[in-house]
Design an enzyme around this catalytic site. Sequence first.
Site, PDB file in Angstrom:
ATOM      1  N   THR A  94       0.878  -1.301   0.053  1.00 55.60           N
ATOM      2  CA  THR A  94      -0.174   0.034   0.103  1.00 55.60           C
ATOM      3  C   THR A  94       0.929   1.227   0.143  1.00 55.60           C
ATOM      4  O   THR A  94       2.012   1.149   0.623  1.00 55.60           O
ATOM      5  CB  THR A  94      -0.710  -0.009   1.259  1.00 55.60           C
ATOM      6  OG1 THR A  94      -1.605  -1.164   1.129  1.00 55.60           O
ATOM      7  CG2 THR A  94      -1.792   1.200   1.560  1.00 55.60           C
ATOM      8  N   ASP A 140      -8.828  -0.433   5.462  1.00 50.53           N
ATOM      9  CA  ASP A 140      -8.984   0.843   6.122  1.00 50.53           C
ATOM     10  C   ASP A 140      -8.609   1.670   5.012  1.00 50.53           C
ATOM     11  O   ASP A 140      -8.951   3.138   5.454  1.00 50.53           O
ATOM     12  CB  ASP A 140      -7.790   0.684   7.152  1.00 50.53           C
ATOM     13  CG  ASP A 140      -6.372   0.344   6.494  1.00 50.53           C
ATOM     14  OD1 ASP A 140      -6.270  -0.572   5.917  1.00 50.53           O
ATOM     15  OD2 ASP A 140      -5.271   1.153   6.830  1.00 50.53           O
ATOM     16  N   GLY A 165      -1.172  -1.676   6.824  1.00 50.75           N
ATOM     17  CA  GLY A 165      -1.052  -2.597   7.464  1.00 50.75           C
ATOM     18  C   GLY A 165      -2.518  -3.562   7.434  1.00 50.75           C
ATOM     19  O   GLY A 165      -3.038  -3.393   6.381  1.00 50.75           O
ATOM     20  N   GLY A 176      -5.747  -4.345   7.337  1.00 50.54           N
ATOM     21  CA  GLY A 176      -6.585  -3.284   7.372  1.00 50.54           C
ATOM     22  C   GLY A 176      -8.004  -3.651   8.544  1.00 50.54           C
ATOM     23  O   GLY A 176      -8.439  -2.627   9.100  1.00 50.54           O
TER      24      GLY A 176
END
Length: 308
Positions: A176, A207, A228, A230
């Site tokens: 991400t 997230d 990380g 989510g």
Amino acid sequence: MDKITPCIAIHGGAGTIEKSTLTPELHDMYTHALNQCIQAGYRILQQGGSAIDAVTTSVTALENEPLFNAGKGAVFTHSGGHEMDASIMDGSNLMAGGVTCVRNIKNPIMLARTVMEKSGFVLLSSDGAEEFAKLNNIAFEPNEYFDTDTRYQQWQKIKDSEFMQLDHNVNLKKGTVGAVALDQYGNLAAATSTGGMTNKRYNRIGDTPIVGIGTYANNNTCAISCTGHGEYFIRSVVAYDVSCLMEYKGLSLQEACELVVNDKLVKLGGEGGLIAIDHLGNIELPFNSEGMYRASQKVGGERFIAIH
Ligand code: ASP
């Protein structure tokens, strides 16, 4: 009032980035990519541009870089496609935009920004988001554009299982992407973009597209972009929690980040990290995983790039 020193930080994902599998060649490739992508946003700040333009530009560069799990290089879903999530927030007016489960959008962060500026809504999903993209001349690419061999191999390993994994935890890292920035006018902005987790299904949403969780910016406190696992980040309302700890409890950026990333998230079992800049220009890049691709720089200062 003291003169503000603009600054920017970017990330390319957090996770189990094993030192043993990161060859010197790969290390150089990541360092080079981070350097190019921070440079894109840095230049805007240096020339007196806005934080929102700086984060949009750096995240677009990160999306175009196939090493990272966003835009080109996004992970494969359970059915072998790519579904991307992104969001952006302007700390000067608390305007925000996000998209989730979008396919074939070359730069999901551009679509998120257009949602913020032109839709009157905050979060659009899948077919509707794509329809809005067409109406606003956002660039599309065929499915193959997003395919990369590494992501394909990661997906092959778990596609027949129920597992869903942080892209970095299968074989190789990568992740991400996000950016946060403070401009010379004292405005903060944050942007985050992802392909989500390998083998995800049922239109799973992480997230990243959710304002207050994967992305948050408020001129009174800070700008945050997360990476990380989510599900844990959603349950911890990570980005807004850091801002709230500053706003309501008077914690410093460093204290708030430490509490959220290395205490609260760890207790819940949430692996990952975030990048943060506050309204004074302090920069924090905490993570509780083995590594996080990251870089930061204040205008006129030295550039910092690290993985572990
Ligand atoms: N946070 C992203 C998600 O759960 C994944 C990542 O940061 O790598 O979709």
